[in-house]
Write a protein that holds these residues in place. Sequence first.
Motif, short mmCIF file in Angstrom:
data_model
loop_
_atom_site.label_atom_id
_atom_site.label_comp_id
_atom_site.label_asym_id
_atom_site.label_seq_id
_atom_site.Cartn_x
_atom_site.Cartn_y
_atom_site.Cartn_z
N ASN A 164 0.82 -1.21 0.00
CA ASN A 164 0.00 0.00 0.00
C ASN A 164 0.86 1.26 0.00
OD1 ASN A 164 -2.46 -1.41 0.03
ND2 ASN A 164 -2.46 -1.57 2.26
N GLY A 211 2.09 1.71 -3.44
CA GLY A 211 1.07 1.86 -4.48
C GLY A 211 1.01 0.72 -5.47
N HIS A 251 -2.56 -3.04 -6.24
CA HIS A 251 -3.46 -3.47 -7.32
C HIS A 251 -2.85 -4.59 -8.15
CE1 HIS A 251 -1.17 -1.44 -10.63
NE2 HIS A 251 -0.71 -0.76 -9.60
N LEU A 267 -11.75 3.00 -8.72
CA LEU A 267 -10.37 3.05 -9.19
C LEU A 267 -10.23 2.36 -10.54
CD1 LEU A 267 -8.45 2.37 -5.86
CD2 LEU A 267 -8.66 4.55 -7.07
N THR A 325 -1.25 7.86 -12.51
CA THR A 325 -0.85 8.29 -11.16
C THR A 325 -1.42 9.66 -10.84
OG1 THR A 325 1.20 7.00 -11.31
CG2 THR A 325 1.10 8.74 -9.65
N LEU A 383 -5.47 9.86 -10.75
CA LEU A 383 -6.18 9.23 -9.64
C LEU A 383 -5.86 9.85 -8.29
CD1 LEU A 383 -6.05 5.42 -10.55
CD2 LEU A 383 -7.91 7.04 -10.91
N THR A 400 -7.94 8.87 -5.02
CA THR A 400 -7.19 8.13 -4.01
C THR A 400 -7.25 8.83 -2.66
OG1 THR A 400 -5.69 7.28 -5.72
CG2 THR A 400 -4.95 7.12 -3.45
N VAL A 437 -1.75 9.18 -0.51
CA VAL A 437 -1.31 8.86 -1.86
C VAL A 437 0.18 8.54 -1.79
CG1 VAL A 437 -0.83 11.29 -2.43
CG2 VAL A 437 -1.24 9.63 -4.27
N SER A 473 4.89 5.73 -5.82
CA SER A 473 4.12 4.83 -6.68
C SER A 473 4.61 4.81 -8.12
CB SER A 473 2.64 5.20 -6.62
OG SER A 473 1.89 4.48 -7.56
#
Length: 811
Positions: free
Chosen positions: A254, A257, A260, A373, A418, A421, A425, A432, A436
């Motif tokens: 997390n 990032g 997912h 997302l 990036t 979002l 986010t 955030v 990421s």
Amino acid sequence: MRTLILGFAAGAACLQTQASLPSQAGVLLWVVAGVSLLTALLLRHHARWRSGWRSIIALAAGVGLGFYWAAWLAQAAMAPQLALADEGQDISVTGTIASLPYRFEQGVRFNFAVEKAVGAKVPPLIALSWYAGFRDEVTNAVGDVQPGERWRLTVRLQRPHGNANPMGFDYEAWLLEQGVRATGYVRPQPRADTPNVRQASFVPGFGNVVEASRAALRARILRSLEGKQYAGVIVALVVGDQRAIPQSDWQVFNRTGVSHLISISGLHITMIAGLFALGAGALWRRSFFTDWQLPLRLPAQKVAALAGALAAFLYVLLAGFGVPAQRTLYMLLVVALALWLGRITSIGHILCLALGVVVLLDPWAVLWPGFWLSFGAVATMLYATAGRTTAPMPLQAGRWRRLRAAVALGAHTQYVVTVGLVPLTMLLFSQVSLVSPVANALAIPIISLLVTPLSLAGSLLPAPLCDGLLLLAHAIVQMLAQVLEWLGARRFAVWTAPAPPMWSFCWAFFGTAWLLAPRGWPHRWAGMLGWLPLLTALPSSPPPGRMWVTAFDVGQGMAVLVETHNHRLLYDTGPAYSLDSDGASRVIVPYLRARGIAKLDGVIISHSDLDHAGGAVSLLENVQVGWLASSLFDGHPAVEARRALRRPHLHCMAGQSWTWEGVHFAMLHPLPASHTDIALKPNARSCTVKITAGKHAILLAGDIEAAQEAQLLARSAEGELAADVLLAPHHGSGTSSTPAFLNTVHPTLAIFQVGHRNRYKHPKAQVYARYGEMGIIRLRTDVEGAVVMDFGEDIDVTQYRASRPRYWHGR
């Protein structure tokens, strides 16, 4: 069509905010929506209606259809209901294991499809836990349950119930979406003639075949990677089961990032579909190296599209049909269908059709971050590339030039996603990841092009090839995780701020659209100014002299947050639910993060019982804490964690006091000598605190019992114990809340922090009635959810379930 679909999704989302479902009178609105849609279609050929009114009518029709379609599905989903009188009763059920079982140290959890029930009317799908360690006359072993097996079990059930807290996870909504209408546990068999027994090793059925296949693949992976740290990641990439990944790893994913990617994501599905399409198309063009001339019978493009769609469908089944996977599957199916029908369609139409299908089949999908997302990422890429022109790469261009172009395209796509979002986010997660882009630039090709294919091949190929491929995939994940852990450990890795209000989110959304506008748009850089209110917001706090008190719904346990103008104190950390889950990680830390609270000035842990100190370690690991005061013994994990950080740990002692912005804190119990009295139970040493803001006060009494209440009465001056609000001692047990104590405190409001249908029967009926007979207002967190109090001129009380009612919360 796109306007109609967007309206349909908006209507379904609107239904999920309702406190109750519409009555049969809603059928009239169905008719109105249908007439509106018909009118829009009839007027489609009139040019003056096309631009404005037709879109408005289509949008209105879509909203009505979406709202009442979702309501109809909700009514059907909620119809199977366990009677209140049947909660907690022994019920014999026969049915099949309907999900991939999750095994943990205390037992196993699984969904159970009920075929027959004796003793009560039971919903068709229930969620069960089978715990080890029960003492009974016959056996205490946990059954080796496998998907598709038929079992006869003795169970105790209850209606769906979850903790209800601001910014918290809605477990009841999640169960409703899964179709689970009762939860419970398997009872130790009470008699030898009614055993918990397997009746069939496998019951044929499509769902059972899918779940059994997933279980077989998971078992093969775990055998090959026994004892390996990231075996759970490989399992998640192959069958979509993320439950074996520990919280410490999720924290790294997390912060960087890349969470997912640690699942069967849309990117992986597209890649697998593309590989199968490429292979099928190549073989078909070559007629499988025969003289059949297959392309003359059916174009290779159609065969490739069919093979890719079929591969995507099978892979999505392995994923458990999650929303991101659904979205990708539907988009690929639309593309394949358009190719087969010879109709060219735009990416925007494909995205809208996928949106419509997802909401049509699962209107509760709009409740979860993954939905927003998933579609937000694709919509952002469409917006950032629409209308752009790029010079085609000449055929004679060199390999390195093509490689540079591909890298540049990938970097631009990562930048767009990036940046695009960031507002969403921050709205969903209040943080955030700043690292990421770097983490994803490294992780996406490694996970998608190396780890996922190796994991799939290793899961499907026979031994000994499978072991080698899975070990290689795990080694790559391990090296990647070390890099991600280093990135996530940077102090600048994550930017946190409070969850933004809607005006701030909309302003940031506008700024992002400006920033990603086409080249030539004036001052695109100025779009970042729209982020300033979003990223620089500070946590809200009460004015000086006032305080906010939040009694969390943590189940059977205590956790109370006290906020003054510049300081925050947490009293108790909630219970331990399992080895990887507790009140802090599941309730308190997400709430603090959503509020933008990065530091607690003080933490008081009343005593060592797990329902009060169970979340202490995870809280100290995730939140900066100024000082810790408790009655914990030396060697307690929380005390050791403080020592490792070289931070102070104090013993609670009567006579301690301090003042924050006009709010006075006074420690009333225990006495200093109690910390060396080994004969005392932990309850007897509970830290008891009185907090006074202006003319109002609250008394936090921990788990003190009648003896400690008598001691407080004996040594307290007149009025010293008086408080407007009382956190009921020992959750309202029969050993506390004596009449003399209640008369002296004389509260107008009492809060019982208790778990739903807890095994201790707290609060005890006679004690709870005693409060009522004294005219004290009683609030229970298992009924009202979290209770928030604003201590000012008056005490304003907000009950979470009452302030945010949802139709699935009704009991």
